[in-house]
Scaffold this active site. Structure first.
Site, short mmCIF file in Angstrom:
data_model
loop_
_atom_site.label_atom_id
_atom_site.label_comp_id
_atom_site.label_asym_id
_atom_site.label_seq_id
_atom_site.Cartn_x
_atom_site.Cartn_y
_atom_site.Cartn_z
CG ASP A 1 -40.30 -23.66 -54.91
OD1 ASP A 1 -39.11 -23.30 -55.07
OD2 ASP A 1 -40.80 -23.88 -53.80
CB ILE A 2 -35.77 -22.67 -58.38
CG1 ILE A 2 -34.69 -23.14 -59.35
CG2 ILE A 2 -35.17 -22.22 -57.06
CD1 ILE A 2 -33.87 -22.02 -59.94
CG ASN B 1 -26.44 -12.08 -49.71
OD1 ASN B 1 -25.43 -12.71 -49.38
ND2 ASN B 1 -27.57 -12.17 -49.03
N GLY C 1 -36.23 -14.20 -50.54
CA GLY C 1 -36.53 -14.62 -51.91
C GLY C 1 -36.12 -16.05 -52.20
CB VAL C 2 -34.84 -17.56 -55.32
CG1 VAL C 2 -33.53 -16.94 -55.64
CG2 VAL C 2 -34.92 -18.95 -55.90
CG ASP C 3 -29.87 -16.59 -50.74
OD1 ASP C 3 -29.50 -17.76 -50.65
OD2 ASP C 3 -29.16 -15.60 -50.42
CB SER D 1 -30.76 -9.03 -60.64
OG SER D 1 -29.45 -9.14 -60.17
N GLY E 1 -35.88 -9.69 -58.25
CA GLY E 1 -36.74 -9.59 -57.07
C GLY E 1 -36.26 -8.46 -56.19
CE1 TYR F 1 -29.54 -7.75 -53.53
CE2 TYR F 1 -28.25 -8.85 -55.21
CZ TYR F 1 -28.44 -8.49 -53.89
OH TYR F 1 -27.53 -8.89 -52.93
#
Ligand code: AR6
Length: 350
Positions: A9-10, A23, A31-33, A116, A118, A120
């Site tokens: 997990d980042i 975005n 997501g990761v954001d 991008s 996921g 996107y």
């Protein structure tokens, strides 16, 4: 400094900077954001608001707040349409801009998600190729430890799709440990049989239904053990070490040390250790990384492995994959590592 592919997990990555798949609005999202904003805390959103918008293909930097990193680099990748709308160039640009910001902030390590790929919708196999291409290009010029962090299982089950030829080669060659042991036992029996003092024709007469001992295809030729005679003979059997062979090959190939260790995805400090210690005992993956960097043939690779006490076996997928690339004359370590990663194997170098 090398490139590492890791499953994690980042938000757990302890490095100077992590990259967020953001975005244009830089206001957080899914997501990761979403994961990064949740882990960083409200301070991150507050700083993002001060930054305004971010164009696709660009990146902006903030602090890391509650995350175990100093910076978060918010990169905006493209939304995938059909690949005909400049997606690849925009994705490259998002990686390049992030790396440029990391350099500006004197980061020594950075972790990227697969931008991008996921929400996107960028196909994961293509997204991976773009990411690795950008890192490869960057690392030829700069020193930085780059992690590509893969989160979901789907991205790791790419082997067959990305590398159908490698998958076929594994199918044709992987024989598993049980068969290796069976073959070894068979060789021992057949060696014992052929070493008997009874002549073969006499043997055949005594046991007419017994076929002559056969070798398995691919088995090592049976060799008589050499007895060392004089001291000179014994000394001549002492070979050059792994480290000596490595340095000799670097000279023969006419490349610099830096070209070699970068191409091998090996850390400069590790290379210095090997250089200064003729008796250095490397890991197998380090030897193979240098074999790839030096573009050694398969027999030369085997020789280098032997000097470190290793050999290639058919019971290891890792070995078979590396063998496939060497045999095919494909010496790009990042492509090989991509394949190894896709087949869930350890990577070359470091
Ligand atoms: N650690 C590492 N990778 C992750 C994590 C994690 N915690 N979570 C997901 N991934 P995505 P995008 C992977 O959708 O495609 C957001 O809403 C995931 O499996 O996060 O660039 C933004 O606000 C995938 O492979 O980013 C934007 O609106 C990769 O990270 C939009 O999504 C990227 O997936 C950006 O879409």
């Amino acid at each position: 400094m090398p490139l590492l592919l890791v499953r994690n997990d980042i938000t757990k990555m302890k490095c100077d900077a992590i990259v967020n798949a953001a975005n244009n609005g830089l206001r957080g999202g899914g997501g990761v954001d979403g994961a990064i904003h949740r882990a960083a805390g409200i301070g991150l959103l507050a700083e993002c608001i001060t930054l305004g918008k971010c164009e696709t293909g660009k990146a902006k930097v903030t602090g890391g707040y509650n995350l175990p990193c100093r910076y978060v680099i918010h990169a905006v990748g493209p939304i995938w349409k059909d690949g005909e709308h400049g997606e690849e160039e925009l994705l490259r640009s998002a990686y390049r801009e992030s790396l440029a910001l990391a350099l500006e902030k004197n980061c020594e390590s950075i972790a990227f998600p697969l931008l991008s790929s996921g929400a996107y919708g960028y196909p994961k196999d293509l997204a991976m190729k773009v990411a690795l291409g950008c890192f490869n290009e960057f690392l030829l010029e700069h020193e930085m430890l780059i992690y590509l962090v893969i989160f979901d299982k789907e991205a790791t089950a790419l082997g067959e799709k990305l590398f159908p030829n490698v998958a076929k080669y594994i199918d044709d060659n992987y024989i598993g440990i049980k068969r290796v042991l069976e073959e070894r036992r068979f060789r021992e029996i057949s060696e014992e049989f052929s070493n008997r003092s009874v002549p073969m024709d006499c043997c055949a007469e005594a046991m007419p239904c017994m076929p002559a001992p056969k070798r398995f295809a691919g088995a090592a030729p049976l060799q008589k053990k050499k007895e060392p005679g004089s001291l000179e003979d014994a000394l001549s059997m002492i070979d050059e070490s792994f480290s000596e062979m490595l340095l000799r090959k670097i000279t023969e190939k006419g490349i610099t040390d830096a070209q070699c260790y970068k191409k091998a995805n090996v850390d400069r400090k590790l290379f210095s250790k090997i250089r200064s210690n003729p008796g250095y005992h490397p890991k197998k993956k380090t030897v193979l990384a240098f074999a790839v960097a030096l573009e050694l043939s398969l027999p030369e690779t085997e020789e280098m492995l032997l000097k470190a006490g290793y050999s290639l076996t058919k019971s290891s997928k890792f070995d078979i994959i590396v063998e496939y690339f060497i045999k095919s004359g494909i010496y790009d370590i990042f492509t090989i590592n991509e394949a190894l990663f896709s087949f869930d194997q350890d990577l070359l170098g470091f």
